[in-house]
Design an enzyme around this catalytic site. Structure first.
Site, PDB file in Angstrom:
ATOM      1  N   CYS A 127       0.863  -1.183   0.000  1.00 16.17           N
ATOM      2  CA  CYS A 127       0.000   0.000   0.000  1.00 16.17           C
ATOM      3  C   CYS A 127       0.904   1.240   0.000  1.00 16.17           C
ATOM      4  O   CYS A 127       1.723   1.395  -0.895  1.00 16.17           O
ATOM      5  CB  CYS A 127      -0.963  -0.067   1.185  1.00 16.17           C
TER       6      CYS A 127
ATOM      7  N   ASP B 224      -8.854  -3.901  -7.020  1.00 16.81           N
ATOM      8  CA  ASP B 224      -8.341  -2.758  -6.254  1.00 16.81           C
ATOM      9  C   ASP B 224      -8.952  -1.452  -6.763  1.00 16.81           C
ATOM     10  O   ASP B 224      -8.843  -1.122  -7.939  1.00 16.81           O
ATOM     11  CB  ASP B 224      -6.815  -2.718  -6.386  1.00 16.81           C
TER      12      ASP B 224
ATOM     13  N   HIS C  88      -7.393  -4.897  -2.912  1.00 20.58           N
ATOM     14  CA  HIS C  88      -6.290  -4.189  -2.259  1.00 20.58           C
ATOM     15  C   HIS C  88      -6.075  -4.772  -0.862  1.00 20.58           C
ATOM     16  O   HIS C  88      -7.021  -4.983  -0.112  1.00 20.58           O
ATOM     17  CB  HIS C  88      -6.653  -2.700  -2.158  1.00 20.58           C
TER      18      HIS C  88
END
Length: 224
Positions: A112, A160, A192
């Site tokens: 991330c 995502d 994600h």
């Protein structure tokens, strides 16, 4: 094979990180960079996993003691990240990790926010010989890909909404456009954060295991 918290220098000051080393005390160094939650147990566990696989792993505390458990809180920490200080911390972490690495080249991997910071770290120091970017994103971090010294592996999720497949391909294209080596893999039907086994809402065991094996393969081939 639990690691420990350590202090390391960062441009005239001291900051902290989590260091895990293999049984033989030194292995190829890997910089492990946190998600927007902070230096939480999951990231420490990733360092321990690297140590169990024969690497020396350091996760610098990019939030300097702060962590979050809710998305709103994490988002505030994410946007408040001081990029100039982050650069100093990454440089300091890279230098410190070099002292615990059995190889001249080290790796960088992040998740991330940390995926984007791993790319950034890989452009700051030529000792970073390979980088793995797990669905990296940060609007205020713009790595100069021409300064990469090794290959990049990008690991992304089809579902995502933060780093969608179009964005993933744009990153891949930009790295190649800068004359550097990039490979991406977009996992179908996952979201994600699929690597984070503390987040049962998004964790995907099959994708996470494949991504882990790809990561180890890249580092073992390039950290010499």
């Amino acid at each position: 094979m639990a690691g420990r918290m350590v202090d390391f220098p960062s441009n005239g000051r001291t900051t902290q990180g989590y260091l895990a080393t293999p049984a033989q005390q030194k292995g190829p160094g890997v910089l492990v960079i946190q998600e927007w939650w902070g230096l939480v147990g999951h990231i420490k566990n990733v360092c321990d996993r690297f140590a169990a696989a024969g690497f020396s792993a350091l996760a610098p505390d990019m939030y300097h003691g702060k962590t979050a458990s809710e998305p709103d809180e994490a988002g505030k920490l994410f946007m408040a990240l001081n990029i100039a200080q982050a650069e100093k911390d990454l440089r300091g972490a890279t230098g410190f990790l070099g002292q615990h690495s059995s190889t001249a080249k080290i790796g960088a991997v992040g998740f991330c926010m940390g995926g984007q910071l791993a790319l950034f770290a890989a452009t700051l120091d030529p000792k970073v010989g390979a980088c793995v970017n797990f669905y990296g994103i940060h609007p205020n971090v713009s790595p100069d890909y021409s300064k990469l010294s090794g290959p990049v592996l990008g690991l992304f999720a089809e579902k995502d909404q933060f780093v969608n497949p179009t964005v993933a391909r744009q990153v891949d294209s930009a790295i190649k456009g800068a004359g550097r080596t990039s490979e991406i893999h977009i996992y179908p039907n996952v979201d994600h954060g699929f690597f984070n086994d503390d987040r049962k809402d998004v964790y995907d065991k099959a994708a996470a295991e494949d991504a882990w094996n790809r990561t180890l393969t890249l580092f073992r081939a390039n950290l010499k």
